[in-house]
Scaffold this motif. Structure first.
Motif, short mmCIF file in Angstrom:
data_model
loop_
_atom_site.label_atom_id
_atom_site.label_comp_id
_atom_site.label_asym_id
_atom_site.label_seq_id
_atom_site.Cartn_x
_atom_site.Cartn_y
_atom_site.Cartn_z
N ALA A 43 38.35 -8.86 -39.21
CA ALA A 43 37.35 -8.59 -40.26
C ALA A 43 36.50 -7.38 -39.89
CB ALA A 43 36.46 -9.81 -40.48
N VAL A 80 39.98 -13.60 -35.70
CA VAL A 80 39.51 -13.49 -37.08
C VAL A 80 38.36 -12.50 -37.17
CG1 VAL A 80 38.38 -14.75 -38.97
CG2 VAL A 80 40.33 -15.78 -37.78
N VAL A 82 31.87 -17.72 -38.37
CA VAL A 82 32.38 -16.40 -38.74
C VAL A 82 31.50 -15.79 -39.83
CG1 VAL A 82 34.32 -15.27 -39.92
CG2 VAL A 82 34.75 -16.77 -37.98
N ALA A 97 37.96 -13.61 -44.07
CA ALA A 97 37.78 -14.06 -42.69
C ALA A 97 37.31 -15.51 -42.65
CB ALA A 97 36.78 -13.16 -41.97
N SER A 111 36.42 -8.72 -47.13
CA SER A 111 36.84 -8.96 -45.73
C SER A 111 36.16 -10.21 -45.17
CB SER A 111 36.49 -7.76 -44.85
OG SER A 111 37.26 -6.65 -45.18
N ARG A 125 47.07 -10.79 -43.69
CA ARG A 125 45.97 -11.10 -42.77
C ARG A 125 46.31 -12.32 -41.91
NH1 ARG A 125 42.75 -9.78 -47.51
NH2 ARG A 125 41.58 -7.87 -47.11
#
Length: 166
Positions: free
Chosen positions: A96, A92, A131, A115, A111, A7
């Motif tokens: 996600a 990001v 986020v 993130a 996820s 990731r």
């Protein structure tokens, strides 16, 4: 497999694509070359190969679905526009969202947690909270968003089944 590393490399690749207007392949190749040269993770070649494959799946998936992802994100951004977000937060969130909507191999909460960690690592002090807020709103509507994807796939399968034979 080292999904977190995959990731991280995927976010960096997406960032490179946007900053330098390079292809997904070029961005991933550049970053994977760095990983292999530095080998800070002390991974064997099999691990690096699996990480490389996973990074490519993520980056290509985000790239191929970017318009749909941005449209979804726009709906859950309160008082923001996708193109006005910091580049890091945008990548990001895209990653996600891709995992949550278009993949079934990662639990949505995993996820989101990943993130948040990526946003904290690559973004600003407030990135993690931001986020978390956006993806939390997306999570609440996940049941509405996923069936649309599944329904269109089911509709496509139904159309193929009913198509006349050639």
């Amino acid at each position: 497999m080292k999904r977190r590393l995959a990731r991280e490399i995927a976010v960096q690749s997406l960032y490179q694509m946007e900053m330098n207007e390079v292809s997904a392949e070029d961005a991933v190749n550049m970053l994977m070359d760095e990983v292999q040269e530095e080998n800070e993770i002390e991974a064997d070649l099999a691990d690096v190969s699996r990480i490389d494959e996973h990074v490519r799946e993520l980056v290509n998936g985000v790239s191929e679905n970017k318009t749909a992802i941005d449209d979804m994100l726009q709906h859950y951004l309160t008082g923001w526009q996708v193109d006005r977000l910091s580049r890091v937060d945008r990548q990001v969130l895209r990653l996600a969202c891709f995992e949550m909507i278009f993949r079934d191999d990662v639990p949505p909460k995993a996820s989101i947690n990943e993130a948040i960690e990526l946003a904290k690592h690559f973004g600003t002090e407030e990135s993690g909270k931001f986020v978390n807020g956006v993806l939390g709103r997306l999570l609440q509507a996940l049941d509405e968003l996923k069936p649309k994807k599944d329904k269109s796939h089911a509709d496509q399968s139904q159309m193929e089944e009913n198509a006349p034979e050639k």
